[in-house]
Design an enzyme around this catalytic site. Structure first.
Site, PDB file in Angstrom:
ATOM      1  N   SER A 127       1.321  -1.080  -0.448  1.00 51.29           N
ATOM      2  CA  SER A 127      -0.001  -0.119   0.308  1.00 51.29           C
ATOM      3  C   SER A 127       1.072   1.254   0.151  1.00 51.29           C
ATOM      4  O   SER A 127       1.205   1.380  -0.958  1.00 51.29           O
ATOM      5  CB  SER A 127      -1.382  -0.055   0.905  1.00 51.29           C
ATOM      6  OG  SER A 127      -2.182   0.779   1.287  1.00 51.29           O
ATOM      7  N   ASP A 130     -10.002  -3.129  -5.085  1.00 53.20           N
ATOM      8  CA  ASP A 130      -9.162  -2.479  -4.127  1.00 53.20           C
ATOM      9  C   ASP A 130      -9.363  -1.618  -5.520  1.00 53.20           C
ATOM     10  O   ASP A 130      -8.799  -1.419  -6.343  1.00 53.20           O
ATOM     11  CB  ASP A 130      -8.214  -3.424  -4.376  1.00 53.20           C
ATOM     12  CG  ASP A 130      -7.154  -2.497  -3.147  1.00 53.20           C
ATOM     13  OD1 ASP A 130      -7.343  -1.431  -3.057  1.00 53.20           O
ATOM     14  OD2 ASP A 130      -5.720  -2.574  -3.928  1.00 53.20           O
ATOM     15  N   HIS A 177      -8.475  -5.089  -0.542  1.00 55.53           N
ATOM     16  CA  HIS A 177      -7.162  -4.025  -0.624  1.00 55.53           C
ATOM     17  C   HIS A 177      -7.397  -4.708   1.260  1.00 55.53           C
ATOM     18  O   HIS A 177      -7.674  -4.517   2.145  1.00 55.53           O
ATOM     19  CB  HIS A 177      -7.187  -2.196   0.150  1.00 55.53           C
ATOM     20  CG  HIS A 177      -6.208  -1.706  -0.035  1.00 55.53           C
ATOM     21  ND1 HIS A 177      -5.083  -1.914  -0.611  1.00 55.53           N
ATOM     22  CD2 HIS A 177      -5.458  -0.777   0.866  1.00 55.53           C
ATOM     23  CE1 HIS A 177      -4.315  -0.396  -0.661  1.00 55.53           C
ATOM     24  NE2 HIS A 177      -4.130  -0.782   0.377  1.00 55.53           N
TER      25      HIS A 177
END
Length: 406
Positions: free
Chosen positions: A188, A346, A376
């Site tokens: 991320s 996501d 995600h």
């Protein structure tokens, strides 16, 4: 009877709060609903505390993380674990006991929107232990500074300083790391930092040691288009909602939170923005960079006129150290062999897929690992109590790729 009635009412209320319509293909939807309900509760509590002036919303969230998730550095029979520093940046070091010498090395940056989380969290501690043991690799999990105390480029500078130290002869010798087998990785926001570091160090001809591979886990790579197909498709899919990602970007760049609606409307990247030329737009033109099965029926959202003040107030939106997808092809071509994980459900899916295409166009060998049932953050939920099925699969495939390529 009254107790039963009260219990039924409470149960119904809890079910109503937890239930969320999810796409049919997402992995283990009830686990994701429960996880989302927990996250929403913490987010709403932090918003209230922020509104009342008790503390910044991020401080409350990080305090909860500290109470619930952070664990001490404890060694086990297979891995020696210590808290140290890397280039002046705190880091947790995982050293496998025994095995071959010298060892492979991985520097890892955790996710959390550049504002949340820590390498000392139980989920990252377990991930890095597993990597160290299964790869027979030294793993260094970096605790870069977080927003709102610091903003861009400080997080980037921390990641860069830690990476330079990791590649230094002193550190490589101290931990018996093979200079030919080193990797930079992150998930991320940590994937963003890993990509930016790979670009910077790949272009640095003064270095005698460079990363052999980069491994990016559902990375966030641009903030000019909040209407890519994945942003449109997954705007209401947990755990990373579209407005939350815009808020994270503004916090990271030290910008005014009131700009959030303008970002979400793509007013900041309208055609009348002189700072955004055709060359920049081509680097995130998903109508050409994404395959048809990802574009689906979605249409670009490009405003003729927008809010010119946004780019003036936040020029960092164009800085490739913050938005690695915008880098020039020559810079991308200097980065190492890559692994990019993406998840169908996501909002950041298309950031990763566009980066895959741009890296390949620049001549970089790339493995694109896409999870049709992924969401995600799934990989860090591979362990109890969540034990996400897609998280476990993705984590094992990530480690397997490292084993085969590092």
């Amino acid at each position: 009877m009254r107790l039963r009635l009260a219990g039924a009412v409470l149960l119904s209320a809890a079910a109503y709060y937890v239930y969320l319509p999810l796409p049919s293909g997402v992995s283990e939807p009830w686990k994701l609903m429960l996880l989302d309900a927990l996250f929403r509760s913490f987010m709403q509590a932090s918003d209230v505390a922020h509104a009342l002036g008790v503390c910044h919303r991020v401080h409350l969230l990080n305090q909860v993380v500290s109470w619930v998730e952070e664990v001490e550095a404890r060694s086990c029979s297979a891995v020696h674990v210590t808290d140290s520093s890397l280039g002046g940046v705190p880091a947790r070091v995982f050293q496998p006991k025994g095995g071959r010498q010298p060892k492979r090395g991985v520097v890892y940056f955790h996710g959390g929107g550049w504002a949340l989380g820590s390498g000392r969290m139980r989920s990252y501690d377990r991930l890095c232990r597993k990597m160290a043991e299964e790869l027979d690799s030294v793993v260094m999990s970096v605790d870069y500074r977080l927003a709102p105390e610091v903003v861009f480029p400080d997080q980037y500078h921390d990641a860069l300083a830690a990476s330079r130290a990791f590649l230094s002869a002193q550190v490589l010798e101290r931990y018996s790391i093979d200079p030919e087998r080193v990797c930079v990785s992150g998930d991320s926001a940590g994937g963003n930092l890993a990509a930016a570091v790979a670009q910077e160090l790949g272009s640095d001809d003064t270095l005698t040691v460079k990363f052999k591979v980069q491994a990016l886990i559902y990375p966030v790579l641009q903030a000019l288009d909040f209407h890519t197909p994945s942003y449109q498709q997954n705007r209401a899919v947990p755990i990373l909602y579209r407005p939350v990602m815009a808020r994270f970007w503004l916090q990271y760049l030290g910008a005014d939170a009131s700009l959030e609606p303008l970002l979400l409307a793509n007013n900041h990247s309208s055609l009348d923005q002189r700072a955004i030329g055709a060359g920049v737009r081509s680097k995130l033109d998903w109508t050409t960079l994404l395959p048809a099965e990802r574009r689906k029926h979605y249409r670009p959202v490009v405003r003729e006129t927008g809010s010119p003040r946004v780019m003036g107030a936040v020029p960092e939106l164009m800085d490739t150290r913050a938005a690695p997808l915008l880098a020039e092809q020559g810079v991308l071509g200097g980065t190492p062999k890559a692994y990019v994980m993406t998840c169908e459900f996501d909002v950041l899916r298309d950031d990763g897929l566009m980066y895959v295409r741009r890296l390949r166009d620049a001549g970089v060998a790339v493995t694109s690992d896409h999870y049709e049932d992924g969401f995600h953050g799934c990989m860090v939920f591979a362990f109890p109590p969540i034990m996400s099925s897609v998280g476990w699969r993705s984590m094992n495939n990530y480690i397997h790729w490292l084993d085969q390529n590092l």
